[in-house]
Design an enzyme around this catalytic site. Sequence first.
Site, short mmCIF file in Angstrom:
data_model
loop_
_atom_site.label_atom_id
_atom_site.label_comp_id
_atom_site.label_asym_id
_atom_site.label_seq_id
_atom_site.Cartn_x
_atom_site.Cartn_y
_atom_site.Cartn_z
N LYS A 175 0.83 -1.20 0.00
CA LYS A 175 0.00 0.00 0.00
C LYS A 175 0.87 1.26 0.00
O LYS A 175 1.84 1.34 0.75
CB LYS A 175 -0.93 -0.02 1.22
CG LYS A 175 -1.88 -1.22 1.23
CD LYS A 175 -2.71 -1.29 2.48
CE LYS A 175 -1.88 -1.62 3.70
NZ LYS A 175 -2.69 -1.90 4.90
N THR A 207 -8.86 8.37 9.25
CA THR A 207 -8.50 7.15 8.52
C THR A 207 -8.30 5.96 9.44
O THR A 207 -7.63 4.99 9.07
CB THR A 207 -7.22 7.39 7.70
OG1 THR A 207 -6.17 7.82 8.59
CG2 THR A 207 -7.43 8.45 6.63
N GLY A 209 -8.53 2.56 10.98
CA GLY A 209 -9.05 1.28 10.53
C GLY A 209 -8.95 1.01 9.05
O GLY A 209 -9.49 0.02 8.55
N THR A 210 -8.23 1.85 8.31
CA THR A 210 -8.17 1.67 6.86
C THR A 210 -7.50 0.34 6.47
O THR A 210 -7.96 -0.36 5.57
CB THR A 210 -7.43 2.82 6.17
OG1 THR A 210 -6.17 3.03 6.82
CG2 THR A 210 -8.24 4.10 6.24
N GLY A 211 -6.40 0.02 7.15
CA GLY A 211 -5.69 -1.22 6.81
C GLY A 211 -6.52 -2.46 7.07
O GLY A 211 -6.57 -3.38 6.25
N CYS A 212 -7.19 -2.48 8.22
CA CYS A 212 -8.06 -3.60 8.57
C CYS A 212 -9.18 -3.74 7.55
O CYS A 212 -9.49 -4.84 7.06
CB CYS A 212 -8.67 -3.39 9.96
SG CYS A 212 -7.50 -3.10 11.29
#
Length: 267
Positions: A175, A207, A209-212
């Site tokens: 990412k 932002t 929690g974006t990765g989860c």
Amino acid sequence: MIYRALTIAGSDSGGGAGIQADLKTFQELGTFGMSVITALTAQNTQGVHGVYPQSIEAVEAQLEAVLSDIGVDAVKTGMLFNAEIIEAVSKCLKKYGVERIVVDPVMVAKGGHALLHPEAVEAVRKHLIPLSMVITPNIPEAEVIIGEEGISSLADMKEAAKKIYNLGAKNVVLKGGHLSEEESTDVLYDGNEFTYFPVQRIQTKHTHGTGCTFASAIAAGLAKGLSVVEATKVAKEFITCAIEESLELGKGIGPTNHSAYRLRQGS
């Protein structure tokens, strides 16, 4: 047909990340979500205030209960916290022959709180990455995994993706959110070619929690039978909508809006 997706991750009491974000994503993308909680966190928009890992026995019991009865079409792993939990999870996934595994190598929270013991990084390399159908590191996580700093360009990302692939991952989605370009580009490498997922960078601090959310959206797509490229494409659209319509909750970094993608689809 009921598509089954399992998250193996930490609980976020603030609801923006961890299993709460994963279950919301699974539901929004038409899959039946299940969870194995590896750790409890006292967490809100201002940061992580405490981490309380579950026992190995508790993690194993949850896994056995779900996999021996309901079964899964895809699994997403998030915060696994320590080497012992990583090894237990990996062993159980191998026992049940789970193939569609999305690894989000959660290491540090946005506020800087460590979510993975430093000595557990080798367990990620040895036990978890070789099981993954897809691994979704951000740039700082990729630097830890390959043991090198200085990923600062798209060319650097491609080289890092190759190195992570060589650790046994079948597909690497690196990412690009931590770069400073106007576009935020994620790079997918499958061992043969690169696929790029660029979007205009969204100016917001909310932002959490974006990765989860992104990783669980890929898992939902895989559970429904999509290819890795198609699942990643949908996940990128899903998280982009969620960030564009993020929620100004709390006093710190607010969460993304998990219903935004569905509402834009008109369903």
